[in-house]
Design an enzyme around this catalytic site. Structure first.
Site, PDB file in Angstrom:
ATOM      1  N   GLU A   8      26.955  13.239   1.858  1.00 35.20           N
ATOM      2  CA  GLU A   8      27.879  12.489   1.009  1.00 35.20           C
ATOM      3  C   GLU A   8      27.301  11.151   0.575  1.00 35.20           C
ATOM      4  O   GLU A   8      27.603  10.660  -0.509  1.00 35.20           O
ATOM      5  CB  GLU A   8      29.205  12.267   1.739  1.00 35.20           C
ATOM      6  CG  GLU A   8      30.297  11.693   0.858  1.00 35.20           C
ATOM      7  CD  GLU A   8      31.679  11.875   1.440  1.00 35.20           C
ATOM      8  OE1 GLU A   8      32.490  10.947   1.299  1.00 35.20           O
ATOM      9  OE2 GLU A   8      31.968  12.939   2.037  1.00 35.20           O
ATOM     10  N   ASP A 104      30.904  14.642   4.280  1.00 36.04           N
ATOM     11  CA  ASP A 104      31.825  14.360   5.377  1.00 36.04           C
ATOM     12  C   ASP A 104      32.729  15.556   5.632  1.00 36.04           C
ATOM     13  O   ASP A 104      33.223  16.199   4.689  1.00 36.04           O
ATOM     14  CB  ASP A 104      32.677  13.126   5.056  1.00 36.04           C
ATOM     15  CG  ASP A 104      31.875  11.838   5.184  1.00 36.04           C
ATOM     16  OD1 ASP A 104      30.692  11.905   5.566  1.00 36.04           O
ATOM     17  OD2 ASP A 104      32.440  10.768   4.906  1.00 36.04           O
ATOM     18  N   TYR A 301      33.244  10.242  13.747  1.00 34.75           N
ATOM     19  CA  TYR A 301      33.837  10.304  12.405  1.00 34.75           C
ATOM     20  C   TYR A 301      35.183   9.575  12.351  1.00 34.75           C
ATOM     21  O   TYR A 301      36.059   9.825  13.182  1.00 34.75           O
ATOM     22  CB  TYR A 301      34.026  11.771  12.004  1.00 34.75           C
ATOM     23  CG  TYR A 301      34.514  11.963  10.592  1.00 34.75           C
ATOM     24  CD1 TYR A 301      33.680  11.693   9.518  1.00 34.75           C
ATOM     25  CD2 TYR A 301      35.803  12.409  10.340  1.00 34.75           C
ATOM     26  CE1 TYR A 301      34.118  11.871   8.213  1.00 34.75           C
ATOM     27  CE2 TYR A 301      36.253  12.589   9.042  1.00 34.75           C
ATOM     28  CZ  TYR A 301      35.412  12.315   7.985  1.00 34.75           C
ATOM     29  OH  TYR A 301      35.851  12.484   6.684  1.00 34.75           O
TER      30      TYR A 301
END
Length: 695
Positions: A8, A104, A301
């Site tokens: 990303e 992601d 994350y």
């Protein structure tokens, strides 16, 4: 043959390249060991504007609504066209046989890559890399467990529906209400219900009528005890007079052992709320910090709504907590780690809670910005708190009888401090004061008597609190929940990943403003909510849509059914609201007094009229304008006059002499050319004549 991995962001691509041994750096990619690793830069493609479907939509008209594309168009983002071309070329390379989505691991990450994949007409097999950490081991594990891209089709459809529904609601409703009220009004599927909650809260505060109440307190025997509140001051004073200087009897002493469980790990929303409470950070600032930490491989994350980890991570929690505790800038005492408290597979969907990675204790944190350090300290402290012992205490409640009136007081004796030791150490480290808790009471037995003094204390009922970012995030998380079925998986307004942006958009659009830590609606925001129909500003309806998107993600609802419902909803609203009352029209007065029309607007085709401070498009939904005190002309010792504005509108240029140089102070001549990219204020550039030539 090579596999093409698309991350990303460039930082994520670099981490993946390092883990895979792809060491050759090229323009826009890394290569080596059978892999080509490249990246997006967020969304490389966006939904086209209405005028890209039909030129007539450049002008905002009620008759053209609703705008509902039969086939959706996407356009490349202007700033990242080069990287899009790089990805297209890489996908077409003969030596690339597979594409791996390394964006992601979430709804938006799925959408970002799929749009590029389709735009480039790529037909090569698609696989999915799904990881929650940018650590090398996590990346290697992810590549050992690649899944077919088709396994995430439902997630992609959910993201696509979210994007297209937002476009339909935002584009149509913004145009509808802007045209009806002759004002530039921004309406959004999620941001408008969020604004409505804030406006409603402020209305309750402004309409609140405080009421007094009175509390009688007696003091003696080493304690202070209170009677139940009364509204009548004379009654309170009579009770005081009847008890002051009299003997009180201990009627009962009740002691009960209680405990509070350790707090859960952080999800994004809880982290944002507490960062606002402790440090005053906005939700956007906190998300930016934790995203930086994620890209540095220090935390996992961030865009998660889970507060637990999975069973396969349980064995690593105890050693991780031990190492993290040693790396903290303050002592947390002796640990008795209980990993089972943070493990729950059933409560982890896409991603587990935000925790430090095993790399964190070994990382050099000295160069981290202060805000990033603060957020990291919060995440580390929460991990240790979450696996610590319960806080155990004994609560004592003493009841006194004085002159027939009952007075009570509570005290607390800590038996095991448990997780609160960690919390207190963290709070002390940032210079905050912990809220006072009940202190221990002296030993008193039933039947004991002592003399007391009595007093009356006046208090007032309190209005609801103004929204801070902390309170608003909490309200967004639970909005509409009371009207949702118990088994609804996603409730509230927006998602953990989008709530920060929603708040920022409200501020940028002038509908909301920050005053210290408070979020307050502007007059424009209040008036907008006043004129919008309930269906447009309903948190319940938007929460239902979020739940439908989750059902699409799980394959329980089709994207087609969802979009049919959205299109019908938008169409019905446009048909219903086709006029406004004069009473409401004045809520958005024009700040552009109408004068002589001097030309046509190059953006929407409306009329440009002269006003006191400049020349403005009479279509208030259009931002095109010239200001008479334009800095460009002022720096050249000129004023943007009506004749100059006319020439720029009709010819796009005007030759001018007597322009003054800032550097030399000398005059010169040049052709001023209008430059307008369709956004914000128009710009100008100069073109100079060659010798013997007149432009």
């Amino acid at each position: 043959m090579n596999k093409l991995v698309i991350a990303e962001k460039p930082s994520a691509a670099k981490a993946i390249a390092d883990a895979l041994g792809a060491k050759t750096r090229r323009d826009g990619s890394y290569e080596g060991n059978g892999y080509v690793i490249s990246w997006c830069v967020g969304h490389l493609l966006g939904l086209a504007e209405p005028q890209d479907y039909d030129e007539k939509y450049a002008k905002w008209c009620y008759e053209d609504l609703p705008i509902a594309p039969e086939r959706w168009k996407y356009v490349p983002a202007a700033k990242t066209k080069k990287q899009l071309k790089t990805l297209s070329d890489l996908m077409k390379r003969a030596d690339v046989d597979t594409v791996i989505n390394g964006c992601d691991a979430g709804r938006e990450g799925e959408l970002i890559l799929r749009l590029v994949y389709d735009h480039c007409s790529c037909k090569k097999p698609l696989q999915r890399l799904w990881i929650s950490s940018m650590e090398e081991k996590a990346i290697e594990d992810g590549f050992r467990n690649l899944r077919p891209g088709a396994d995430y089709d439902s997630l992609y459809y959910s993201a696509l529906c979210r994007q297209q529904a937002d476009w339909l609601v935002g584009m149509n409703y913004s145009r509808l209400f802007s045209v009806l009220y002759n004002a530039q009004l921004r309406v959004g599927r999620v941001q408008t219900p969020t604004l409505a909650m804030i406006v409603e809260r402020e209305q309750k505060i402004s309409g609140f009528m405080k009421e007094p109440f009175y509390t009688v307190e007696v003091t003696g025997g080493g304690i202070a005890a209170e009677r139940e509140k009364v509204k009548d001051k004379s009654i309170a004073e009579a009770i005081r007079d009847g008890c002051d200087g009299k003997t009180a009897v201990v009627k009962s002493v009740q002691r009960q052992e209680k405990s509070t469980a350790a707090p859960k790990l952080y999800d994004l929303t809880t982290l944002q709320r507490e960062a606002n409470r402790y440090f005053g950070y906005t939700a956007s600032q906190t998300l930016s910090c934790v995203q930086n930490l994620y890209e540095l491989k220090i935390v996992t994350y961030p865009r998660t709504d889970s507060r637990f980890v999975t069973e396969d991570m349980a064995a690593g929690i105890a050693p991780l907590a031990t190492e993290v505790a040693e790396a903290l800038p303050f002592s947390v005492g002796t640990l008795n780690i209980r990993p089972a408290q943070v493990v729950n597979n059933a409560k982890v969907s896409d991603h587990h809670a935000i925790i430090p990675t095993p790399s964190m204790p070994k990382a050099d944190l000295s160069a981290l910005p202060t805000a990033d350090k603060n957020i990291l300290t919060m995440i580390c402290s929460r991990l240790i708190s979450a696996v610590s012992d319960r806080h155990i205490f004994a609560e004592t409640v003493i009841t006194l009888d004085c002159n027939g009136e009952l007075f009570t007081t509570k005290g607390k004796t800590v038996i095991q401090n448990g997780w609160k030791t960690v919390e207190q150490a963290f709070i002390n480290s940032i210079g905050k004061n912990r809220k006072d808790e009940d202190s221990p009471l002296p030993e008193l037995s039933e039947g004991r008597q002592f003399m007391v003094s009595a007093a009356v204390r006046e208090g007032f009922t309190q209005p609801p609190k103004h929204f801070t970012e902390d309170l608003l995030l909490s309200a967004m998380e639970t909005a509409g929940a009371e009207d949702m079925p118990d088994d609804a998986e996603r409730k509230g307004l927006g998602t953990p990943a989008t709530r920060a942006a929603i708040i920022e958009n409200l501020v940028k659009s002038g509908l909301l403003e920050r005053k210290d830590k408070l979020l307050l609606p502007t007059s424009k925001g209040v008036n907008l909510i006043r004129v919008l129909p309930d269906s447009v500003k309903s948190p319940r309806l938007t929460a239902e849509w979020e739940n439908h998107l989750k059902r699409i993600e799980k394959g329980e609802m089709t994207a087609a059914d969802f979009m049919i419902a959205i299109n019908k909803y938008v169409g019905d609203t446009v048909k219903t609201y086709n006029s406004v009352s004069e009473e409401n029209r004045v809520l958005f007065p024009s700040n552009r007094p109408s004068g002589e029309v001097i030309g046509k607007c190059p953006r929407c085709g409306g009329s440009i009229a002269e006003a006191t401070k400049g020349f403005f498009c009479e279509n208030k939904a259009c931002k095109f304008s010239f200001f008479k005190d334009s800095k460009f002309f002022a720096m050249k010792k000129k004023t943007l006059t009506k004749d100059i504005a006319k020439a720029l509108l009709t010819e796009g240029r005007i030759f001018m002499s007597g322009l003054m140089s800032e550097k030399t102070g000398k005059s010169y001549s040049a052709t001023i050319i209008l430059e307008d990219n369709g956004e914000g204020y128009p710009g100008f550039k100069m073109e100079f004549e060659q010798k013997g030539e007149r432009k």
